[in-house]
Every structure is written in structure tokens, then in C-alpha cells.
Write an enzyme that holds these catalytic residues in place. Structure first.
Site, PDB file in Angstrom:
ATOM      1  N   GLY A 241       0.586  -1.147   0.065  1.00  0.00           N
ATOM      2  CA  GLY A 241       0.072  -0.009   0.086  1.00  0.00           C
ATOM      3  C   GLY A 241       0.770   1.467   0.012  1.00  0.00           C
ATOM      4  O   GLY A 241       0.202   2.520  -0.286  1.00  0.00           O
ATOM      5  N   GLU A 275       3.877  -6.687   1.767  1.00  0.00           N
ATOM      6  CA  GLU A 275       3.408  -7.258   0.320  1.00  0.00           C
ATOM      7  C   GLU A 275       3.424  -5.766  -0.719  1.00  0.00           C
ATOM      8  O   GLU A 275       2.464  -5.591  -1.221  1.00  0.00           O
ATOM      9  CB  GLU A 275       1.961  -7.794   0.383  1.00  0.00           C
ATOM     10  CG  GLU A 275       1.693  -8.811   1.391  1.00  0.00           C
ATOM     11  CD  GLU A 275       0.229  -9.089   1.457  1.00  0.00           C
ATOM     12  OE1 GLU A 275      -0.751  -8.235   0.995  1.00  0.00           O
ATOM     13  OE2 GLU A 275      -0.216 -10.116   2.087  1.00  0.00           O
ATOM     14  N   PRO A 276       4.548  -5.136  -0.750  1.00  0.00           N
ATOM     15  CA  PRO A 276       4.611  -3.783  -1.558  1.00  0.00           C
ATOM     16  C   PRO A 276       4.445  -4.373  -3.021  1.00  0.00           C
ATOM     17  O   PRO A 276       4.812  -5.285  -3.433  1.00  0.00           O
ATOM     18  CB  PRO A 276       5.921  -3.297  -1.205  1.00  0.00           C
ATOM     19  CG  PRO A 276       6.888  -4.311  -1.069  1.00  0.00           C
ATOM     20  CD  PRO A 276       5.774  -5.279  -0.195  1.00  0.00           C
ATOM     21  N   GLY A 277       3.651  -3.431  -3.777  1.00  0.00           N
ATOM     22  CA  GLY A 277       3.599  -3.610  -5.175  1.00  0.00           C
ATOM     23  C   GLY A 277       4.031  -2.412  -5.960  1.00  0.00           C
ATOM     24  O   GLY A 277       5.159  -2.365  -6.279  1.00  0.00           O
ATOM     25  N   ARG A 278       3.282  -1.542  -5.913  1.00  0.00           N
ATOM     26  CA  ARG A 278       3.437  -0.121  -6.544  1.00  0.00           C
ATOM     27  C   ARG A 278       4.791   0.490  -6.129  1.00  0.00           C
ATOM     28  O   ARG A 278       5.516   1.010  -6.911  1.00  0.00           O
ATOM     29  CB  ARG A 278       2.206   0.688  -6.151  1.00  0.00           C
ATOM     30  CG  ARG A 278       2.356   1.891  -7.157  1.00  0.00           C
ATOM     31  CD  ARG A 278       1.329   3.271  -6.486  1.00  0.00           C
ATOM     32  NE  ARG A 278       0.215   2.576  -5.875  1.00  0.00           N
ATOM     33  CZ  ARG A 278      -0.977   2.621  -6.832  1.00  0.00           C
ATOM     34  NH1 ARG A 278      -0.974   3.271  -7.814  1.00  0.00           N
ATOM     35  NH2 ARG A 278      -2.127   1.942  -6.207  1.00  0.00           N
ATOM     36  N   TYR A 318      -9.353   5.676 -12.742  1.00  0.00           N
ATOM     37  CA  TYR A 318      -9.179   6.479 -11.503  1.00  0.00           C
ATOM     38  C   TYR A 318      -9.072   7.872 -11.620  1.00  0.00           C
ATOM     39  O   TYR A 318      -8.584   8.953 -10.724  1.00  0.00           O
ATOM     40  CB  TYR A 318      -8.248   5.684 -10.499  1.00  0.00           C
ATOM     41  CG  TYR A 318      -8.057   4.538 -10.563  1.00  0.00           C
ATOM     42  CD1 TYR A 318      -9.012   3.678  -9.871  1.00  0.00           C
ATOM     43  CD2 TYR A 318      -6.940   3.805 -11.081  1.00  0.00           C
ATOM     44  CE1 TYR A 318      -8.891   2.054  -9.863  1.00  0.00           C
ATOM     45  CE2 TYR A 318      -6.779   2.312 -11.160  1.00  0.00           C
ATOM     46  CZ  TYR A 318      -7.673   1.781 -10.505  1.00  0.00           C
ATOM     47  OH  TYR A 318      -7.720   0.387 -10.383  1.00  0.00           O
ATOM     48  N   CYS A 345     -12.582   4.056 -28.981  1.00  0.00           N
ATOM     49  CA  CYS A 345     -13.719   4.844 -29.735  1.00  0.00           C
ATOM     50  C   CYS A 345     -14.686   5.088 -28.309  1.00  0.00           C
ATOM     51  O   CYS A 345     -15.811   4.558 -27.834  1.00  0.00           O
ATOM     52  CB  CYS A 345     -14.733   3.943 -30.371  1.00  0.00           C
ATOM     53  SG  CYS A 345     -13.742   3.634 -31.856  1.00  0.00           S
ATOM     54  N   GLU A 346     -13.933   6.004 -27.307  1.00  0.00           N
ATOM     55  CA  GLU A 346     -14.767   6.186 -26.100  1.00  0.00           C
ATOM     56  C   GLU A 346     -13.986   7.702 -25.790  1.00  0.00           C
ATOM     57  O   GLU A 346     -12.854   7.818 -25.689  1.00  0.00           O
ATOM     58  CB  GLU A 346     -14.528   5.373 -25.084  1.00  0.00           C
ATOM     59  CG  GLU A 346     -14.986   4.022 -25.202  1.00  0.00           C
ATOM     60  CD  GLU A 346     -15.318   3.125 -23.897  1.00  0.00           C
ATOM     61  OE1 GLU A 346     -15.259   3.809 -22.836  1.00  0.00           O
ATOM     62  OE2 GLU A 346     -15.424   2.129 -23.721  1.00  0.00           O
TER      63      GLU A 346
HETATM   64  N1  LLP Z   1      -1.586  -6.883  -0.760  1.00  0.00           N
HETATM   65  C1  LLP Z   1      -3.026  -6.887  -1.167  1.00  0.00           C
HETATM   66  C2  LLP Z   1      -3.947  -7.973  -0.404  1.00  0.00           C
HETATM   67  C3  LLP Z   1      -3.492  -6.142  -2.230  1.00  0.00           C
HETATM   68  O1  LLP Z   1      -4.808  -6.179  -2.277  1.00  0.00           O
HETATM   69  C4  LLP Z   1      -2.695  -5.302  -2.687  1.00  0.00           C
HETATM   70  C5  LLP Z   1      -3.135  -4.151  -3.802  1.00  0.00           C
HETATM   71  C6  LLP Z   1      -1.375  -5.209  -2.744  1.00  0.00           C
HETATM   72  C7  LLP Z   1      -0.759  -6.001  -1.626  1.00  0.00           C
HETATM   73  C8  LLP Z   1      -0.378  -4.191  -3.090  1.00  0.00           C
HETATM   74  O2  LLP Z   1      -0.627  -2.837  -3.138  1.00  0.00           O
HETATM   75  P1  LLP Z   1       0.507  -1.732  -3.504  1.00  0.00           P
HETATM   76  O3  LLP Z   1       1.647  -1.803  -2.557  1.00  0.00           O
HETATM   77  O4  LLP Z   1       0.684  -1.855  -4.791  1.00  0.00           O
HETATM   78  O5  LLP Z   1      -0.427  -0.671  -3.078  1.00  0.00           O
HETATM   79  N2  LLP Z   1      -5.443  -0.844  -9.674  1.00  0.00           N
HETATM   80  C9  LLP Z   1      -5.096   0.060  -8.675  1.00  0.00           C
HETATM   81  C10 LLP Z   1      -4.331  -0.550  -7.352  1.00  0.00           C
HETATM   82  C11 LLP Z   1      -4.960  -1.801  -7.033  1.00  0.00           C
HETATM   83  C12 LLP Z   1      -4.385  -2.318  -5.579  1.00  0.00           C
HETATM   84  C13 LLP Z   1      -4.896  -3.485  -4.819  1.00  0.00           C
HETATM   85  N3  LLP Z   1      -4.455  -4.182  -4.014  1.00  0.00           N
HETATM   86  C14 LLP Z   1      -4.382   1.375  -9.141  1.00  0.00           C
HETATM   87  O6  LLP Z   1      -3.879   1.240 -10.356  1.00  0.00           O
HETATM   88  O7  LLP Z   1      -4.140   2.315  -8.556  1.00  0.00           O
END
Ligand code: LLP
Length: 424
Positions: A241, A275-278, A318, A345-346
Site C-alpha cells: 500500500g 506485500e509492496p507492489g506499486r 481512477y 472509441c470512447e
Molecule cells: N496486498 C494486497 C492484499 C492487495 O490487495 C494489494 C493491492 C497489495 C498487496 C499491493 O498494494 P500496493 O503496494 O501496490 O499498493 N489498480 C489500482 C491498485 C489496486 C491495488 C489492489 N491491491 C491502481 O492502479 O491504482
């Protein structure tokens, strides 16, 4: 966002030591480019901050699931946070050891849970009582104990876009504290379930540490109650997050975020999972797109580019801001106000609206910045557009890590039933 991996040398945009125009020339556009150096640096920033503390960084595969990205992170010691059988398949193919994989999500199917059990993943982050019973039944069936944690919904406000906050009472995720206690009790009574952790994830693109701290405190309260019930845990999973800077945001650095967690966990001996992603891959990637037409409408100027909402959906979905930079900078030209739009086309198909950009002509390249997370993974074939290629850069080299889809790819698996053809 420009950073040490995406920068101008002279007037030209580079990814590490590669001029990005070189990538566009070789691979075509639209194309995603990822900087391996940036991915490594971001992962290491988290990893180093934990220092000697037992921890596991489970990269959220949904943010970027390209095998090359996952494999790079696996080699640095990353685990994976997955939310589907497909993500499990990718994580394993990329070389992430199954004992470093945690499985989140409110809708795990029987088949997916059986697959994850057979692969012997570290733990299931269980999100409802019904899921708990389903998992127990599958474990019994397979004669294999499932390691679990309960995902708690701590009811804290992450102050982010409503579509991506997940830890509020009204959201579908996790269990409230009283429900969680009950789930723990049930799980603890089952010989097919092994209770090993507690989990939460409160949302995404969070720009301050306070919501994380509040969530952690709520989890601690629950852990105390569990302790008094005789349930001791080995893992605390705090979810992902942490936000990134797309424009002018100033999120905490990964090191500061980890320091805040560690300060709260001083007297605890559990392994900390995040659990970092972004925050690992977001600013590691850009989407390169070429200007098809410079269209002057009666009210607005449009840069019609070859990338669209099917390639990068975040602006449309978003209203997200992605910085857009010309690949070749213009000297002494006054910016003009434009909408950067795709061929779909939107009216909702835009990458930017009312943006100041230099005057460009047909054929020039633009870089959509901060596109490494939730870019390709959310792409679709809408308007029967083949998905873009993905490229990984390392120093002076680059390699196509996913080839552009072809028209044949678009119809793969489709059939025209014979009876359908005969009925007309
Ligand atoms: N763990 C769980 C259980 C999650 O649901 C998520 C993201 C993450 C970790 C990773 O979160 P992060 O570190 O990436 O913030 N599509 C949206 C973001 C959706 C996030 C969903 N869950 C966007 O493009 O902003």
C-alpha cells in the site's frame, strides 16, 4: 516521475544507459520499458531497512506480473503476494519459492486453493468463515494441512482513492476483530488448519505512515487477545500500500515506512511480512507511445497517440495523473494545452487531459511516466488492440521480455460453432 533511471541526457530521454527512442525504433510503440536497476534499488531499500529483523517481502504480483520482473525480484530474495491461481502459476514459473508465497483475496475458488495447497505455499490469508471451512475441507480431502492467517479488517481510513481503500468496515475485505477471533478459534480447533499468522491490507497509494501504524496497533490488540486464548503466531503480514510520487506527492521512503513498523514491533518476535507492489515497480516503468495525429478540435487540442486506455487504464479508471514527457525535449518552445488521447472509441479514452506539453508533430514520441505498476497487468484487448510489448533495460542493454501480441494472438482459443454457421 523522472528519477535516477529515467532522465534526460542532453535533450533526450534515457532509461538507464539506453535512449528510449532506440527502444521505440526497435520494438515499436506502444511499449512498456522497465528499468531493472530501479526495481533492484527499490527492493533493496525495503530489504536493507529490515536489517537483522526476520522479514519477508512478498511482492504483490498484481502490480506487475511479467516473468522477467518476478524473476529479478526472486533472485533478490522476494516472495510473492498472489490473488489467483494464475498469479501462483506465474510466481512459480518465475522461480519464486513456494514457501515464500502468501495468498490473499476474498474469492479463492476450490481449484485455486487445491493448487496452492499442492504447491505448499507459506500461507493462505483467509478472508471469511466460509472460505475457512472450504479450505479445511480441501485440506482434509488432500490430506495436507493448510497454514493460515486471518485477514483482519482494521477499519482505518487510508485516505486514498475510494476504489483502492480496502481496510474500512464497508469494504469487502477481511474480518472485523470479533469475527476474526471466532475464525481463529475455529481454525485452531481444526487438525487440518495450522494457524501461523495475522494479516491486513488497508489500501493502495497511501501517502503517510499513520494509517499503517493505526492498523498495526489494531492488529496488536487482537494478537494480545489471541495470546490469552492460547494462540501464538509466527507471522505478521502488514500488506502493501505504500504510495509513490506520480506528480507532486511526497510519500514516505520505503526505509522510513519500515522504520515506523519496526519501532512498533520492537518487543515482538514474529517474522514481519509486507506485500509492496506499486512502491517497488511503479516508478520503474514507462509507457512509450507515438503521436499519430495532432488534431485541433474546435475547443481543444488533441494529441492522438498510439497508446490507449486498453494499454494503461489508470487515467480513465481512477482519473489518475501520469506525467507525460516528450522523448526529445524542445528548446525555447512555449507549451500548449492538450488532451493526450488514444484511438479507442470512447471519450473516456485519455492518458492526460488539459496537460501542458510542447508543440509536437506527427511521429514524435511521448513517455507516460510511472507506468510500471498496474499498467500492463490491467491492460486488455478492448477494440481488438493487441497488447503492447514489454522491455527490460539493464545498463546499456535492453531485451523484449514480452513480445507484442499479434492479430493471431487476439483470436487464440476462439471457435465458430459449426451449428452456428449452418443456421443461417
Ligand atoms: N496486498 C494486497 C492484499 C492487495 O490487495 C494489494 C493491492 C497489495 C498487496 C499491493 O498494494 P500496493 O503496494 O501496490 O499498493 N489498480 C489500482 C491498485 C489496486 C491495488 C489492489 N491491491 C491502481 O492502479 O491504482
Amino acid at each position: 516521475m523522472k528519477n535516477e533511471s529515467f532522465y534526460y541526457k542532453g535533450n533526450e530521454l534515457f532509461c538507464e544507459q539506453v535512449p528510449v527512442s532506440e527502444i521505440a525504433k526497435t520494438v515499436g510503440t506502444p511499449v512498456y520499458c522497465y528499468s531493472s536497476r530501479h526495481l533492484i534499488n527499490r527492493f533493496k531499500a525495503y530489504d536493507k531497512a529490515f536489517d537483522q529483523r526476520d522479514h519477508l517481502i512478498c511482492f504483490a504480483v498484481k502490480a506487475n506480473s511479467n516473468l522477467a520482473v518476478l524473476n529479478l525480484l526472486a533472485r533478490l530474495g522476494a516472495g510473492a503476494d498472489i490473488v489467483s491461481g494464475g498469479e501462483l502459476f506465474r510466481a512459480i514459473k518465475a522461480g519464486i519459492p513456494s514457501r515464500r508465497i502468501v495468498y490473499s483475496g476474498v474469492g479463492k475458488t476450490k481449484a485455486e486453493m487445491a493448487y496452492a495447497l499442492k504447491e505448499d505455499i507459506l500461507m493462505f490469508n483467509v478472508e471469511s468463515l466460509e472460505e475457512l471451512y472450504e479450505l479445511e475441507a480441501i485440506s482434509k480431502n488432500l490430506g495436507k494441512r493448510a497454514r493460515i492467517s486471518i485477514r483482519v479488517n482494521p477499519d482505518v481510513d487510508p485516505k486514498t482513492h475510494p476504489y483502492i481503500s480496502t481496510g474500512l468496515k464497508k469494504n469487502k475485505f477481511g474480518l472485523s476483530a470479533p469475527q476474526a477471533l471466532m475464525a481463529y478459534q475455529k481454525a485452531n480447533e481444526s487438525k487440518w488448519l495450522e494457524v501461523i499468522g495475522i494479516d491486513c491490507h488497508i489500501g493502495s497509494q497511501i501517502l503517510e505512515t499513520t494509517p499503517f501504524i493505526n492498523a498495526f496497533e489494531k492488529m496488536r490488540e487482537l494478537m494480545n487477545e489471541l495470546s490469552s486464548m492460547g494462540i501464538e503466531l509466527s507471522y505478521i503480514d502488514l500488506g502493501g500500500g505504500l504510495g509513490i510520487s506520480y506528480h507532486q506527492e511526497t510519500p514516505p521512503a520505503p526505509g522510513d515506512y519500515v522504520a515506523a513498523i519496526l519501532a512498533l514491533a520492537k518487543d515482538l518476535d514474529q517474522t514481519i511480512i509486507i506485500e509492496p507492489g506499486r512502491s517497488i515497480c511503479g516508478n520503474s516503468g514507462i509507457l512509450l507511445t507515438r503521436l499519430l495525429y495532432n488534431k485541433k478540435g474546435s475547443m481543444k487540442n488533441f494529441y492522438v497517440v498510439d497508446g490507449a486506455m486498453n494499454d494503461l487504464g489508470r487515467p480513465s479508471l481512477y482519473d489518475a495523473y501520469h506525467e507525460i514527457l516528450p522523448v526529445i525535449q524542445k528548446a525555447d518552445s512555449a507549451d500548449i494545452l492538450v488532451d493526450v488521447v488514444g484511438p479507442i472509441c470512447e471519450t473516456g479514452d485519455f492518458l492526460a487531459r488539459d496537460r501542458k506539453l510542447p508543440p509536437l508533430s506527427k511521429g514524435e514520441l511521448l513517455a507516460v511516466m510511472s507506468a510500471g505498476a498496474y499498467g500492463f497487468t490491467m491492460s486488455s484487448n478492448y477494440n481488438s488492440r493487441p497488447k503492447p510489448a514489454e522491455v527490460m533495460v539493464a545498463g546499456e542493454r535492453f531485451e523484449i521480455v514480452r513480445r507484442r501480441q499479434t492479430y493471431e494472438d487476439l483470436i487464440q482459443g476462439e471457435v465458430i460453432p459449426e451449428w452456428e454457421a449452418m443456421s443461417v
